[in-house]
Scaffold this motif. Structure first.
Motif, PDB file in Angstrom:
ATOM      1  N   TYR A   1      21.617 -24.091  60.693  1.00  0.00           N
ATOM      2  CA  TYR A   1      20.317 -23.950  61.368  1.00  0.00           C
ATOM      3  C   TYR A   1      20.011 -25.148  62.266  1.00  0.00           C
ATOM      4  O   TYR A   1      19.137 -25.067  63.122  1.00  0.00           O
TER       5      TYR A   1
ATOM      6  N   TRP B   1      24.155 -20.678  67.671  1.00  0.00           N
ATOM      7  CA  TRP B   1      23.459 -19.505  67.143  1.00  0.00           C
ATOM      8  C   TRP B   1      23.891 -18.199  67.810  1.00  0.00           C
ATOM      9  O   TRP B   1      24.250 -17.235  67.140  1.00  0.00           O
TER      10      TRP B   1
ATOM     11  N   ILE C   1      22.780 -15.347  65.338  1.00  0.00           N
ATOM     12  CA  ILE C   1      21.635 -16.014  64.715  1.00  0.00           C
ATOM     13  C   ILE C   1      20.544 -16.211  65.762  1.00  0.00           C
ATOM     14  O   ILE C   1      20.842 -16.460  66.937  1.00  0.00           O
ATOM     15  N   SER C   2      19.301 -16.104  65.358  1.00  0.00           N
ATOM     16  CA  SER C   2      18.182 -16.322  66.279  1.00  0.00           C
ATOM     17  C   SER C   2      17.065 -17.040  65.546  1.00  0.00           C
ATOM     18  O   SER C   2      17.150 -17.289  64.344  1.00  0.00           O
TER      19      SER C   2
ATOM     20  N   THR D   1      15.975 -15.108  62.396  1.00  0.00           N
ATOM     21  CA  THR D   1      16.902 -14.776  61.310  1.00  0.00           C
ATOM     22  C   THR D   1      16.321 -15.072  59.936  1.00  0.00           C
ATOM     23  O   THR D   1      16.402 -14.243  59.013  1.00  0.00           O
TER      24      THR D   1
ATOM     25  N   GLU E   1      13.662 -12.551  59.070  1.00  0.00           N
ATOM     26  CA  GLU E   1      14.227 -11.215  58.899  1.00  0.00           C
ATOM     27  C   GLU E   1      14.854 -11.061  57.519  1.00  0.00           C
ATOM     28  O   GLU E   1      14.713 -10.007  56.865  1.00  0.00           O
TER      29      GLU E   1
ATOM     30  N   ARG F   1      13.078  -6.746  64.339  1.00  0.00           N
ATOM     31  CA  ARG F   1      13.214  -8.075  63.755  1.00  0.00           C
ATOM     32  C   ARG F   1      12.008  -8.366  62.860  1.00  0.00           C
ATOM     33  O   ARG F   1      11.225  -9.274  63.121  1.00  0.00           O
TER      34      ARG F   1
ATOM     35  N   GLY G   1      21.221 -17.567  56.240  1.00  0.00           N
ATOM     36  CA  GLY G   1      21.321 -16.863  57.510  1.00  0.00           C
ATOM     37  C   GLY G   1      22.165 -17.581  58.546  1.00  0.00           C
ATOM     38  O   GLY G   1      22.606 -16.963  59.521  1.00  0.00           O
TER      39      GLY G   1
END
Length: 539
Positions: A235, A241, A246-247, A250, A253, A410, A470
């Motif tokens: 992260y 990402w 990955i956003s 994430t 979510e 999302r 994540g």
């Protein structure tokens, strides 16, 4: 990260209460007798030996107390980045230690875990954001390894937490200073025990997992291997990402996905949050919420009446353990969903109050709940605010997370936009500490996803139930030679936050037990290789 107090759910709270019946004083419970049972193993056939080797695994769920520890203090260096001072300032650095099993092998087939120059391995927990005594309770796996393989348990406390404070301000609270603390303390302990030739394996969970990974990659001559459990290292590497799917959404979510596994649960959370926020305008409605939830006063309705309700639920999936921990029931996410979706006479407001009491660990008819000093309304996973972790979020560990409620593409539990809130976060950091966050500093100093391609003898483990997983480092990050370098990856389908570091339990899902067994094989292999190489070197 979630702050330390037990009433506040999240990363720190998930460490608490691994053995629910443990008294405050930590004493042995006959574990020393395990060492003498090796005679039984010697007389067994292969199948029986395998079962006996797992005896310690089966013992831990029946223990009412964890291993004892001794609390010690070492005068560590305040500022490791000024090493040439004639008389450098020092501070009292607390650490926990257990040497009762050091050099005592519980099974004969582990005799090659010793050498003439070293009685056994050193197992170091990289203390992270909290009182170090709480981490001791939650690391049953390390204690099991120490008993079985004759290890020395060493738990240093992170500076500016618990009882380890180098200064009245937090100017010396950086990841680099923390790592240097642990290396200097390790050298001291090795000298004290005449164990300078002993291998050291670093363990850590969450930010502690990140510390463990950095210890191995940055100090490979001091740390011979690392188990980085539920590290949030990925992260911090935002440049990696997009290529990994990955956003900023994430984390949120994954949280929402855990509740959405129960039909109607996520919808009920959204409806309850909207109901609470709709009651903000009327004084009578606000009074009704305070009474229903047993809040102490209207400050608990800030920044929104739904904030504490959502905050508690947002931190729960990472604590979704298969047995009761720290006042939470087994599988607490499912327990919450059962309450919210039950066909009872309780109103939605009453059901929301019940799950808030469960997630925040208080009673609706007991002591009222005050708003935590940091958390509600902040960045998902917690961010800038008062306290040591609030300071770290204002400098190195701010997570760029957003969340959107009622978005099928999302989904999250609430609405939070990190871009829109950035100016407010910077203001908080400036007002509290006169600093500004640098979200790239850890990646630039120690590496992000690419650590997996450059390090060696490191296990990266994560749980699929855990939102911190994540951005887990995976086999794709390690490159084709990862196994040759001793780099291994585990994604535990039924694992919550650093579940593999906890003690063996009959309630553990099969994949958790299997992962822990594989981790043990890898760790023991590193230690045996070290001992073998040291024997060859002295011949």
């Amino acid at each position: 990260m979630w702050p330390v107090p037990v009433l506040i759910p999240g990363i720190m709270a998930s460490f608490l209460g691994i053995f629910p019946s443990i008294p405050e004083k930590h004493v042995d419970n006959g574990v020393a007798s395990l060492v003498s049972r090796r005679n039984h193993v010697r007389g067994s056939n292969r199948e029986d030996c395998s079962r006996t080797s797992s005896f310690l695994q089966q013992l831990y769920p029946n223990m009412t107390e964890v291993l004892s520890y001794e609390t010690r203090y070492y005068n560590n260096t305040v500022d490791h980045l000024n090493p040439f001072s004639e008389d450098p300032p020092r501070f009292s650095h607390r650490y926990l230690i257990n040497d009762k099993f050091f050099g005592k092998i519980s099974l004969d087939d582990n005799i090659d875990m010793q050498s003439d120059n070293c009685p056994g391995p050193i197992l170091l927990y990289a203390g992270n954001e909290g009182d170090i005594t709480e981490f001791w309770n939650a690391n049953g796996f390390m204690q099991y390894l120490a008993v079985k393989y004759g290890g020395l348990l060493l738990f240093p406390e992170e500076r500016y937490y618990g009882k380890s404070f180098p200064s009245t301000d937090m100017r010396y609270l950086t990841t680099q200073q923390v790592l240097e603390d642990y290396i200097e303390l390790l050298d001291h302990v090795k000298t004290e025990y005449q164990a300078t030739s002993c291998p050291t394996i670093a363990f850590g969970g969450s930010y502690g997992g990140t510390l463990a990974a950095f210890l191995r990659s940055a100090y490979p001559f001091s740390i011979q291997g690392a188990l980085a459990s539920s590290s949030e290292l990925g992260y911090y590497d935002m440049n990696g990402w997009e290529s990994r799917g990955i956003s900023e959404y994430t984390f949120a979510e994954i949280v929402a996905t855990q509740y959405n596994k129960t039909e109607g649960c996520l919808q009920a959370i959204w409806e309850a949050a909207e109901l609470l926020d709709a009651m903000s305008d009327s004084a009578d409605d606000r009074t009704m919420v305070i009474k229903a939830f047993n809040f102490c006063d209207e400050s608990a309705l800030q920044p929104f009446p739904s904030s504490l309700f959502v905050y508690g639920l947002e931190g729960l999936p990472q604590q979704n353990y298969p047995y009761p921990v720290g006042g939470l029931p087994a599988w607490p996410v499912q327990a919450v969903c059962e309450i919210l979706t039950a066909e009872t006479s309780d109103s939605l407001l009453q059901r929301a109050a019940k799950v808030t009491a469960l997630s925040m660990r208080y009673s609706l008819d007991g002591t009222c709940l005050s708003i935590p000093p940091e958390g509600p309304g902040n960045v998902p996973g917690d961010g800038p605010g008062k306290g040591s972790w609030g300071y770290q979020s204002c400098t190195e560990t701010l997570h760029s997370f957003s969340s959107v409620a009622r978005d099928s593409s999302r989904p999250g539990l609430r609405n939070y936009d990190i871009v829109q809130e950035s100016s407010n976060l910077k203001r908080i950091c400036h007002d509290l500490y006169d600093v500004q966050p640098n979200i790239n500093i850890l990646q630039s100093r120690y590496g992000g996803f690419d650590v997996a391609k450059t390090t060696s003898n490191t296990i990266f483990s994560s749980g699929a139930l855990d939102p911190w997983g994540g951005a887990a480092l995976t086999v794709n990050d390690g490159g084709p030679d990862a196994k040759e370098r001793g780099v291994h990856f585990f994604m535990i389908a039924n694992g919550a936050h650093h579940l593999d570091l906890r003690g063996w339990s009959y309630a553990d899902p099969a994949d958790v037990k299997e992962t822990r067994q594989k981790e043990e094989e890898i760790l023991v292999g590193w230690m045996k290789d070290w001992f073998q190489s040291s024997i060859v070197a002295t011949e």
